[in-house]
Design an enzyme around this catalytic site. Structure first.
Site, PDB file in Angstrom:
ATOM      1  N   ARG A  58      -0.197  26.297 -58.794  1.00  0.00           N
ATOM      2  CA  ARG A  58      -1.314  27.109 -59.273  1.00  0.00           C
ATOM      3  C   ARG A  58      -0.868  28.463 -59.796  1.00  0.00           C
ATOM      4  O   ARG A  58      -1.204  28.840 -60.909  1.00  0.00           O
ATOM      5  CB  ARG A  58      -2.317  27.297 -58.140  1.00  0.00           C
ATOM      6  CG  ARG A  58      -2.799  25.990 -57.552  1.00  0.00           C
ATOM      7  CD  ARG A  58      -3.347  26.208 -56.162  1.00  0.00           C
ATOM      8  NE  ARG A  58      -4.392  27.218 -56.170  1.00  0.00           N
ATOM      9  CZ  ARG A  58      -5.680  26.950 -56.139  1.00  0.00           C
ATOM     10  NH1 ARG A  58      -6.088  25.713 -56.088  1.00  0.00           N
ATOM     11  NH2 ARG A  58      -6.573  27.900 -56.149  1.00  0.00           N
ATOM     12  N   LYS A  86      23.399  25.449 -54.966  1.00  0.00           N
ATOM     13  CA  LYS A  86      24.851  25.292 -54.879  1.00  0.00           C
ATOM     14  C   LYS A  86      25.502  26.521 -54.272  1.00  0.00           C
ATOM     15  O   LYS A  86      26.708  26.701 -54.356  1.00  0.00           O
ATOM     16  CB  LYS A  86      25.431  25.050 -56.275  1.00  0.00           C
ATOM     17  CG  LYS A  86      24.955  23.772 -56.931  1.00  0.00           C
ATOM     18  CD  LYS A  86      25.469  23.709 -58.364  1.00  0.00           C
ATOM     19  CE  LYS A  86      24.651  22.714 -59.187  1.00  0.00           C
ATOM     20  NZ  LYS A  86      24.712  23.010 -60.616  1.00  0.00           N
ATOM     21  N   HIS A 136       1.693  39.759 -52.158  1.00  0.00           N
ATOM     22  CA  HIS A 136       1.334  38.904 -53.283  1.00  0.00           C
ATOM     23  C   HIS A 136       0.351  39.732 -54.095  1.00  0.00           C
ATOM     24  O   HIS A 136      -0.854  39.517 -54.037  1.00  0.00           O
ATOM     25  CB  HIS A 136       0.696  37.612 -52.753  1.00  0.00           C
ATOM     26  CG  HIS A 136       0.508  36.556 -53.793  1.00  0.00           C
ATOM     27  ND1 HIS A 136       0.822  36.736 -55.116  1.00  0.00           N
ATOM     28  CD2 HIS A 136       0.023  35.298 -53.702  1.00  0.00           C
ATOM     29  CE1 HIS A 136       0.541  35.620 -55.793  1.00  0.00           C
ATOM     30  NE2 HIS A 136       0.052  34.738 -54.949  1.00  0.00           N
TER      31      HIS A 136
END
Lengths: 320, 430
Positions: A58, A86, A136
């Site tokens: 989203r 990696k 956020h």
């Protein structure tokens, strides 16, 4: 119009007038997004890279759409499958990307503070799309825009944030934003999901849903992560729903015109009753998604303006 | 050679005095102490007079719990670099930790590090050995052989031995040999994954935190084991107010226990981490200001016996990571004394009190003759000016690793000269 920030790393760094600037500009993008031709040239020629170290459909889609509507060249890096696995460090990844001259970097990362760290190493504008349990910011801004449109203001409201506060970056960013805009904030949830020391941050803490919701203007529900259910933090999903799930009965304790919000994706029947979530008279959950695109467009537009101004100053050799 | 240090502020932690006098070094020991600044009027041709210019002369620091990267992580710190850093920091005896790769858990590895340290370091280095093999908490090490080979104490460092059966046997065995065991008071399950102390700061930054009670719970368990076995026990770091009353009770009840703390926990608090600055990530995590002040108070009262640097070198790569993933630990051999001066200048501790905790008490606990300004004691000394201001530049540190939380900070207090066994091993004039 004020917006001084170079990056959007968290609400913590924004002043109230900067928050208002983002919301005001976002309003114009709400209008744009409702037209048939949804295009602007605000980011024309600029490169936006979405780097998601944590899966998200989203938020990534919202940022991608926002960038494309502003005319940016948008690239999505699926970091979950790349060299990070990696053993490449976050800093090396950042430096590699930086060498490709992006203008806007949208980053989500599972570790708190990781986006701040990355922002120190690149010379483009960085947007935090969620870092660990920290912040956020665009979610808090889109929530603020949704509230302002529904309630006509973003001050002097009583807002309840309910559920898994401890693990939620959405809760933190909202807490900071709503506090800066002088609202009364209540946190409601089981004590195992309440972060320690929050009472010192100027909010009221409730363990009882009905008591906490009394006379609230806004009810924000949070998603309960699957891995937190069952024994670890709460006894069971059904006990959680019984005590903390939002349904019409519990909502009746809030003000008659209280709105219901949820950052999505919802667990219907866990933290929120399905019917209530779909009730267009109370739920603004779909509006939140719409505001998300507009707020992200506004944030990127403002950061791009500052970036251009900074580069312009450098080009003519002005000391900054 | 005979050296007479005149006109020195003598910091005597034993007597608790801070007076002007002179001190005569002869054959590696403190031969005489004078209560007049001029000392001997002697015109003997072999006597070298050195004017201390009113600066402080104290017994050299005995630093209990220093991590050196040999064997295994020599790129982080070698005996040579640690020894040079110690000399420049006024540390004259390093008590090295066994949390190396491999751990110091056999007499052979102990002999190896003892030999390497003696060759490479300008200051004394003594070694602790692991309590269990590989610090894995499953089988006890050869405590007897290790004692014979010179192990000064036994510890698994930050690895808490969770199996109480293994621990009770190891402690019982150590007790029979009179060995000192050092433990890390921490409930390991409760503190698993924690990067900060839980509370307002951890919540704001969204970092996983551990309750300060994890230290108290770990302390209580260890005290139970001490009561059961009667072993000589030292708690490496007490950093919270809640662990202090049980420590006081344990001492009042006559158990052979002592406690230490780190200079970082005495001078910094959780908010210093700021925007995820990983150089401030130490183990246990920095505490609240209330806990810091309580810990400082406990050092002043003598409840906490020992202050250590808990020197833990980490390379840049292990610190340039998101806070949760970054390695713990800070280098401190060179910043130990200037950081301690903050406590002196703030009026929390006097210089004799500081040197009691940094030199006299650790030496006493480990059965070493160092740590005192007394006639006949080894001439391990530090001359310093507690007032010299400077801004710390981490790249000027002598340690191979530069991970100090004090980088760029204003400090006061500089070491001017250091002697080990009467031999000058550091001087700012050199």
């Amino acid at each position: 119009m004020t917006f001084r920030a170079r990056h959007l790393l968290g609400i913590e760094h924004l002043a109230p007038d900067e928050i208002r600037t983002v919301l005001d500009l976002a309003e114009t993008y709400v209008d744009l997004n409702r037209r048939t031709v949804k295009h602007s040239d605000a980011l024309s020629g600029m490169t936006q890279i979405n780097m998601f170290f944590e899966n998200s459909t989203r938020t990534q889609a919202s940022f991608e759409l926002a960038g494309k509507r502003l005319g940016a060249d948008v690239m999505n890096m699926s970091v979950a499958h790349s060299s990070v696995k990696k053993g490449e460090t976050l800093i090396d990844t950042a430096l590699t990307l930086n060498a490709m001259h992006p203008d806007l970097l949208v980053v989500r990362h599972p570790a708190s503070g990781a986006v701040d760290l990355l922002a120190q190493k690149v010379n483009c504008a960085v947007l935090n799309a969620g870092d660990g349990r920290h912040e956020h910011p665009t979610q808090a801004l889109l929530d603020a825009l949704t509230i302002r449109r529904a309630k006509g203001r973003i001050q002097r409201l009583t807002v309840a944030i309910c559920g898994d506060i401890a693990h939620s970056r959405v809760a933190r960013s909202n807490l900071i934003l709503l506090g800066k805009m002088e609202n009364r904030i209540r946190l409601i949830g089981p004590p195992t999901l309440m972060p320690s020391g929050v009472a010192d941050l100027g909010c009221e803490v409730y363990e009882d849903m009905r008591e906490g919701l009394r006379d609230c203007d806004v009810v924000m529900m949070l998603r309960l992560q699957k891995e937190r259910m069952d024994g670890g933090f709460i006894p069971s999903e059904r006990e959680y729903y019984h005590r903390y799930g939002l349904d019409a009965e519990k909502l009746s304790f809030a003000k008659e015109d209280a709105i219901v919000m949820h950052p999505g994706p919802m667990n219907r029947g866990v933290e929120i009753d399905g019917e209530l979530a779909d009730d267009i008279n109370r739920s603004v959950i779909q509006d939140q998604v719409e505001m998300g695109v507009a707020v992200r467009m506004a944030s990127m537009d403002l950061l791009a303006r500052n970036l251009r101004a900074e580069r312009g100053r450098k080009a003519v050799g002005v000391m900054v | 050679m005979t050296t007479l240090l005149t006109n020195a502020r003598l910091i005597d932690p034993e007597a608790g005095t801070d007076t002007l006098g002179a001190l005569l070094i002869e054959d590696g020991v403190i031969a005489r102490i004078f209560d007049t600044p001029d000392g001997l009027p002697d015109k003997s041709p072999t006597l070298r007079r050195q004017d201390a210019d009113g600066k402080c002369l104290a017994p050299g620091i005995v630093d209990l719990g220093v991590k050196i990267g040999e064997p295994g992580e020599r790129h982080k710190e070698s005996f040579r670099s640690a020894g040079l850093a110690a000399a420049a920091g006024g540390v004259t005896t390093i008590i090295a930790r066994p949390d190396t790769h491999p751990a110091i858990d056999t007499p052979e590895t102990l002999e190896f590090v003892t030999r390497r340290a003696a060759e490479a370091s300008p200051v004394r280095i003594r070694h602790m050995a692991a309590l269990t093999k590989g610090r894995e908490g499953r089988e006890m090490t050869e405590i007897g052989f290790l004692l014979d080979a010179g192990a000064i104490a036994f510890t698994d460092c930050d690895h808490v031995v969770t199996d109480t059966k293994v621990l009770s046997r190891a402690l019982t065995y150590a007790k029979s040999l009179g060995a000192l065991v050092m433990g890390h008071p921490q409930e390991p399950v409760l503190s698993k994954g924690a990067a900060t102390t839980s509370g307002k700061f951890a919540s704001l930054r969204g970092l996983p935190g551990v309750s300060p009670m994890a230290e108290r719970i770990g302390f209580d368990r260890d005290m139970g084991m001490v009561e059961m076995t009667g072993v000589k026990y030292h708690f490496d770091q007490i950093t919270t107010a809640r662990a202090l009353p049980p420590l006081e009770r344990a001492k009042a009840n006559g158990f052979d226990v002592t406690a230490g703390t780190s200079i970082h926990h005495l001078t910094l608090n959780e908010f210093d981490v700021g925007d995820y600055r990983t150089f401030f990530k130490v183990k246990p995590p920095l505490r609240s200001e209330d806990d810091r002040l309580a810990t400082v108070g406990a050092v002043a009262s003598g409840l906490i016996d020992i202050v250590s640097s808990m020197h833990t070198p980490q390379d840049e790569e292990s610190k340039r990571l998101p806070y949760e993933d970054a390695a713990s630990g800070a280098v401190a051999l060179e910043t130990f004394l200037p950081a301690a001066m903050r406590l002196y200048h703030a009026g929390h501790l006097t210089l004799p009190q500081l040197f009691r905790a940094m030199a006299l008490n650790p030496a006493n606990r480990l059965g070493l003759p160092q740590g005192r300004l007394a006639e006949g004691a080894p001439a391990d000394l530090v001359l310093f000016d507690p007032d010299t201001p400077f801004v710390l530049d981490r790249f000027k540190l002598r340690s191979k690793s530069k991970n100090t939380p004090f980088d760029g900070q204003r400090m006061e207090g500089r070491v001017l000269a250091t002697w080990v066994a009467g031999k000058q091993v550091f001087s700012t004039e050199a």
